[in-house]
Write a protein that holds these residues in place. Structure first.
Motif, mmCIF file in Angstrom:
data_model
loop_
_atom_site.group_PDB
_atom_site.id
_atom_site.type_symbol
_atom_site.label_atom_id
_atom_site.label_comp_id
_atom_site.label_asym_id
_atom_site.label_seq_id
_atom_site.Cartn_x
_atom_site.Cartn_y
_atom_site.Cartn_z
ATOM 1 N N LYS B 102 -103.418 -33.572 -7.608
ATOM 2 C CA LYS B 102 -102.183 -32.785 -7.647
ATOM 3 C C LYS B 102 -102.484 -31.929 -8.702
ATOM 4 O O LYS B 102 -102.440 -31.981 -9.797
ATOM 5 C CB LYS B 102 -100.893 -33.665 -7.677
ATOM 6 N N LEU B 103 -102.366 -30.667 -8.191
ATOM 7 C CA LEU B 103 -102.714 -29.359 -9.222
ATOM 8 C C LEU B 103 -101.178 -29.147 -10.016
ATOM 9 O O LEU B 103 -100.299 -29.041 -9.033
ATOM 10 C CB LEU B 103 -103.300 -28.280 -8.820
ATOM 11 N N THR B 104 -100.997 -28.889 -11.070
ATOM 12 C CA THR B 104 -99.795 -28.590 -11.871
ATOM 13 C C THR B 104 -100.268 -26.962 -12.337
ATOM 14 O O THR B 104 -101.404 -26.766 -13.105
ATOM 15 C CB THR B 104 -99.678 -29.344 -13.038
ATOM 16 N N PHE B 105 -99.271 -26.140 -11.804
ATOM 17 C CA PHE B 105 -99.921 -24.508 -12.125
ATOM 18 C C PHE B 105 -99.024 -24.086 -13.256
ATOM 19 O O PHE B 105 -97.776 -24.569 -13.557
ATOM 20 C CB PHE B 105 -99.427 -23.888 -10.774
ATOM 21 N N GLY B 106 -99.740 -23.052 -14.181
ATOM 22 C CA GLY B 106 -98.706 -22.171 -14.794
ATOM 23 C C GLY B 106 -97.989 -21.243 -14.193
ATOM 24 O O GLY B 106 -98.297 -21.126 -12.964
ATOM 25 N N GLY B 107 -97.144 -20.315 -14.770
ATOM 26 C CA GLY B 107 -96.297 -19.401 -14.138
ATOM 27 C C GLY B 107 -96.852 -18.443 -13.619
ATOM 28 O O GLY B 107 -96.444 -17.549 -12.819
ATOM 29 N N GLY B 108 -98.207 -18.145 -13.898
ATOM 30 C CA GLY B 108 -98.906 -16.850 -13.492
ATOM 31 C C GLY B 108 -98.874 -15.584 -14.370
ATOM 32 O O GLY B 108 -98.122 -15.456 -15.195
ATOM 33 N N THR B 109 -99.875 -14.800 -14.461
ATOM 34 C CA THR B 109 -100.071 -13.344 -15.085
ATOM 35 C C THR B 109 -100.503 -12.630 -14.118
ATOM 36 O O THR B 109 -101.555 -12.757 -13.631
ATOM 37 C CB THR B 109 -101.153 -13.753 -16.267
ATOM 38 N N ARG B 110 -99.751 -11.555 -13.912
ATOM 39 C CA ARG B 110 -99.930 -10.492 -13.306
ATOM 40 C C ARG B 110 -100.615 -9.511 -13.969
ATOM 41 O O ARG B 110 -100.101 -8.726 -14.982
ATOM 42 C CB ARG B 110 -98.865 -9.647 -12.508
ATOM 43 N N VAL B 111 -101.932 -9.327 -13.791
ATOM 44 C CA VAL B 111 -102.876 -8.252 -14.244
ATOM 45 C C VAL B 111 -103.350 -6.800 -13.607
ATOM 46 O O VAL B 111 -103.574 -6.898 -12.398
ATOM 47 C CB VAL B 111 -104.242 -8.920 -14.676
ATOM 48 N N LEU B 112 -102.672 -5.990 -14.290
ATOM 49 C CA LEU B 112 -103.353 -4.624 -13.858
ATOM 50 C C LEU B 112 -104.320 -4.014 -14.817
ATOM 51 O O LEU B 112 -104.115 -3.636 -15.537
ATOM 52 C CB LEU B 112 -101.929 -3.630 -13.924
ATOM 53 N N VAL B 113 -105.189 -3.440 -13.817
ATOM 54 C CA VAL B 113 -106.488 -2.634 -14.489
ATOM 55 C C VAL B 113 -106.363 -1.435 -14.330
ATOM 56 O O VAL B 113 -106.489 -0.768 -13.018
ATOM 57 C CB VAL B 113 -107.760 -3.332 -14.256
ATOM 58 N N LYS B 114 -106.293 -0.463 -15.258
ATOM 59 C CA LYS B 114 -106.006 0.981 -14.867
ATOM 60 C C LYS B 114 -107.478 1.675 -14.822
ATOM 61 O O LYS B 114 -108.235 1.520 -16.064
ATOM 62 C CB LYS B 114 -105.157 1.463 -15.994
ATOM 63 N N PRO B 115 -107.666 2.488 -13.998
ATOM 64 C CA PRO B 115 -108.994 3.022 -14.140
ATOM 65 C C PRO B 115 -109.130 4.111 -15.167
ATOM 66 O O PRO B 115 -108.270 4.557 -15.657
ATOM 67 C CB PRO B 115 -109.083 3.864 -12.639
#
Lengths: 113, 115
Positions: B102-115
């Motif tokens: 059973k995987l326990t996940f972190g809350g997530g990180t939204r990554v935006l890479v700007k050109p």
């Protein structure tokens, strides 16, 4: 190869209605899982089935039931939907326990009004 | 009570820069630490994973660093590209059969890479 297929993709329910989310995998995996994804909370395990014929509660099982119909199929049922169950639901499967990759379906976006 | 804590919740990086995401865990029984990448409208997909017997694992531009004593691990994305824009989840599990993988996940990180 379809991988993990979930139906439906979108659903709107009224409070108190019931519904079943369907999941099927074609990879001959033993273990299957249901997660819900909410903003900032990551994915939280609702129920899982380590192998055909077994099911166990995860982190957030209240308000849900599951059925491992056969090795391929694992369904999630909401008996009486509540607004707190508004979420994106993901089904996943893996070969079995251990250092194995989990494969996810595309998700079901459920809104309870 | 979140067993895997992930930071930051979001980050913006310029193309070519380095993205760094950190995770900390509490359960010393965890022995498998994968990172998942999720694009909008899609399910998460495995990106890279590490076991605690190594301190670093590299696959292309993606590197996991693992510090067992501190119970922390991190993902580094080198030479970040706009196509890396996604949400990244760290996870952990106890891989014995009885634990059901059973995987326990972190809350997530939204990554935006700007050109």
């Amino acid at each position: 190869n379809a991988g993990v297929t979930q139906t439906p993709k979108f659903q709107v329910l009224k409070t108190g209605q019931s519904m079943t989310l369907q999941c099927a995998q074609d990879m001959n995996h033993n273990s299957m899982y249901w997660y819900r994804q909410d903003p900032g909370m990551g994915l939280r395990l609702i129920y899982y089935s380590a192998s055909e014929g077994t099911t166990d509660k995860g982190e957030v099982p209240n308000g849900y039931n599951v059925s491992r119909l056969n090795k391929r199929e694992f369904s999630l049922r909401l008996e009486s939907a509540a607004p707190s169950q508004t979420s994106v639901y993901f089904c996943a499967s893996s070969i079995e326990v251990g250092y194995t990759e989990a494969f996810f379906g595309q998700g079901t976006r459920l809104t309870v009004v | 009570q979140q067993q895997v804590k992930q930071s930051p919740q979001s980050l913006i990086v310029q193309k070519g820069g380095i993205s760094i995401i950190n995770c900390a865990y509490e359960n010393t029984a965890f022995d498998y630490f994968p990172w998942y990448q999720q694009f909008p409208g899609k399910g998460p997909a495995l990106l890279i994973a590490i076991r605690p017997d190594v301190s670093e694992k590299k696959e292309g531009r993606f590197t996991i660093s693992f510090n067992k004593s501190a119970k922390q691990f991190s993902l580094h994305i080198m030479d970040s590209q706009p196509g890396d824009s996604a949400t990244y989840f760290c996870a952990a599990c106890h891989s014995i059969k009885a634990a059901g993988n059973k995987l326990t996940f972190g809350g997530g990180t939204r990554v935006l890479v700007k050109p």
